[in-house]
Write a protein that holds these residues in place. Structure first.
Motif, PDB file in Angstrom:
ATOM      1  N   PHE A  51      45.206  54.714 -56.150  1.00  0.00           N
ATOM      2  CA  PHE A  51      45.060  55.399 -57.432  1.00  0.00           C
ATOM      3  C   PHE A  51      45.945  54.757 -58.494  1.00  0.00           C
ATOM      4  CE2 PHE A  51      46.739  58.389 -60.535  1.00  0.00           C
ATOM      5  CZ  PHE A  51      45.567  58.757 -61.176  1.00  0.00           C
ATOM      6  N   GLY A  82      37.431  64.266 -52.587  1.00  0.00           N
ATOM      7  CA  GLY A  82      38.825  64.572 -52.814  1.00  0.00           C
ATOM      8  C   GLY A  82      39.196  65.987 -52.380  1.00  0.00           C
ATOM      9  N   HIS A 100      42.115  65.598 -58.826  1.00  0.00           N
ATOM     10  CA  HIS A 100      43.485  65.324 -58.407  1.00  0.00           C
ATOM     11  C   HIS A 100      43.651  65.622 -56.929  1.00  0.00           C
ATOM     12  CE1 HIS A 100      47.731  66.278 -57.714  1.00  0.00           C
ATOM     13  NE2 HIS A 100      48.029  65.534 -58.754  1.00  0.00           N
ATOM     14  N   PHE A 115      49.391  62.001 -55.927  1.00  0.00           N
ATOM     15  CA  PHE A 115      47.963  61.682 -55.918  1.00  0.00           C
ATOM     16  C   PHE A 115      47.475  61.231 -54.539  1.00  0.00           C
ATOM     17  CE2 PHE A 115      49.072  61.666 -60.327  1.00  0.00           C
ATOM     18  CZ  PHE A 115      47.952  62.169 -60.958  1.00  0.00           C
ATOM     19  N   VAL A 161      43.541  62.406 -54.158  1.00  0.00           N
ATOM     20  CA  VAL A 161      42.617  62.200 -55.253  1.00  0.00           C
ATOM     21  C   VAL A 161      41.335  61.566 -54.711  1.00  0.00           C
ATOM     22  CG1 VAL A 161      43.639  59.952 -55.828  1.00  0.00           C
ATOM     23  CG2 VAL A 161      42.377  61.194 -57.572  1.00  0.00           C
ATOM     24  N   ASP A 172      39.679  71.425 -58.618  1.00  0.00           N
ATOM     25  CA  ASP A 172      41.055  71.402 -59.127  1.00  0.00           C
ATOM     26  C   ASP A 172      41.390  72.687 -59.866  1.00  0.00           C
ATOM     27  OD1 ASP A 172      41.965  68.923 -58.218  1.00  0.00           O
ATOM     28  OD2 ASP A 172      41.357  67.864 -60.044  1.00  0.00           O
TER      29      ASP A 172
END
Length: 316
Positions: A72, A151, A192, A213, A216, A224
């Motif tokens: 990330f 994620g 995230h 992160f 992510v 989120d």
């Protein structure tokens, strides 16, 4: 300290305050002061040294998470590091060596994001939602290259142990259908994946930056939003306050999306993600029920949403 000196080019490094241990004893977070040889006066160092004799699924998931976090910062972080709207720490140096990882990151305290909150009032929640809206708009339609394909740390595909431990039989049976509905969305972004209040750094001016992160990846933004709101609100507050917070999030999201891409059908995006918010909330609740059986059974808002969502899935 020597590794940090080489990574930053500083002539002198003083390892200062130990900020915290990493989850599961996988390392530590430190602040280091720098002198000469660099424009930086301090950095935050995330040193990851995982145990070497663990073959569990949980251990493998954690190892993958540190690769994801470095990916990330390498591939996406620069698009946020200078943007006040979805600020993240700038990566100074990223290393993966000797079975561990070293993250040398911008010190957000020194950048003005030096406030932490154990409890969030309305302004703090609104600031976090603005960050999420800006982040989701910035990466709307982005492929999660090098990240988790799906994620969030509670994603069903990585949590079979928690699923099997659930006592809520109807939700356990519906979990794959719930997961499919979230993953089949038309509009996806980067999420995230661990956007709790503890990972939000506030400035005195009311802006925020987010850290951590490791989870992510791809998904719908309301994952989120549901997790962030669950970290800010008690169950007894949810019924009255969440509708207003959702309005705030979608207002900010619409403005941010229009600023990035005028071709996106913002009304359709909002329609889809609003409808998926209850599913996202119940998906996280599903994880909690398997992660700590018996501890989250008395949750009236979550239970009501669960009944509503299960009814919708059965009829649909």
């Amino acid at each position: 300290a020597e590794r940090i000196r080489r990574a930053t080019g500083a002539d002198e490094v003083t390892l200062g305050q130990r900020l915290q241990s990493l989850w599961g004893g996988y390392g530590e977070l430190w602040r280091a002061a720098l002198r000469s040889g660099t424009t930086l006066t301090s950095v935050v160092v995330k040193s990851v040294q995982p145990p070497r004799d663990d073959a569990s699924r949980s251990h493998r998931r954690k190892l993958r998470s540190y690769d994801v976090e470095q990916a990330f910062y390498t591939r996406y972080g620069a698009r946020c590091a200078t943007a006040q709207s979805c600020r993240v720490p700038r990566a100074v140096k990223l290393l993966a060596e000797d079975g561990g990882w070293l993250f040398v990151l911008e010190d957000l305290d020194a950048a003005g994001f030096d406030q932490r909150r154990g409890h969030a009032d309305g302004s703090h929640v609104a600031a976090g939602l603005r960050w999420l809206a800006a982040f989701h708009a910035r990466f709307l339609g982005a492929a999660p290259d090098g990240l988790w394909k799906v994620g969030t740390y509670w994603h069903l595909g990585t949590r079979p142990d928690e699923l099997s431990a659930m006592r809520h039989e109807a939700l356990r049976q519906a979990a794959p259908q719930l997961d499919h509905a979230l993953n089949a969305a038309r509009f996806k972004t980067l999420v995230h994946g661990d956007a709790k209040l503890e990972n939000v750094c506030f400035s005195r001016g009311g802006e925020v930056a987010l850290v951590d992160f490791q989870y992510v990846g791809g998904g719908v933004g309301v994952k989120d939003v549901a997790y962030f709101l669950s970290s800010c609100l008690a169950e007894r507050e949810c019924e009255a306050r969440i509708p207003r917070y959702l309005d705030e999030y979608f207002r900010e999201l619409g403005s941010a999306v229009r600023a990035h891409d005028s071709n996106v059908d913002v009304a359709e995006l909002e329609r889809e993600w609003r409808a998926l918010f209850p599913l996202a909330w119940v998906d996280f609740y599903r994880f909690l029920l398997g992660w700590a059986p018996g501890q989250f059974d008395r949750a009236p808002y979550s239970e009501r949403l669960t009944r509503d969502v299960l009814g919708t899935l059965e009829s649909g």
